[in-house]
Design a protein around this motif. Structure first.
Motif: not given
Length: 119
Positions: A7-15, A26-28, A61-64, A97-99
């Protein structure tokens, strides 16, 4: 049935579909639940369970991989979990997507996907 949850895993990604999203990202936030039937396991070997460390690595890996739609990202994560843990009975994932790049929006936007297999 036993479930592991992240839960609440925070990752930065380019989707995203919009031009700037692929450049700045963006932050996810990702929430995931994977369930399996424990009927024959003794809970004495990690190979008989769904290892949450391995699931976290799949998510990372998938979020990257930049992808226009979050549905495609969620589908890829679920597919990889099922491949690595064939005994999984259900996966539920939410990606937010947080932002979001939407004028005057406060809050987060996202998707939830659920996949269930019969055993």
């Amino acid at each position: 049935m036993v479930s592991i949850e992240l839960h609440n895993l925070r990752l930065h990604a380019f989707h995203g579909l919009y031009e700037g999203e692929s450049k700045t990202g963006s932050a996810y936030e990702v929430n995931l639940k994977a369930s399996y039937n424990e009927e024959s396991t003794q809970f004495d070997d990690i190979r008989n369970t769904i290892n949450y460390v391995d699931v976290f690595e799949i998510v990372k890996r998938c979020m990257a991989i930049p992808t226009p739609l979050l549905e495609k990202v969620a589908e890829g994560i679920i597919r990889r979990i099922k491949h690595q843990f064939p005994f999984v009975a259900e996966v539920v994932i939410s990606i937010y997507k947080l932002e979001p790049p939407i004028e005057n929006i406060q809050g987060k936007i996202g998707i939830t996907m659920r996949k269930e297999w019969e055993r």
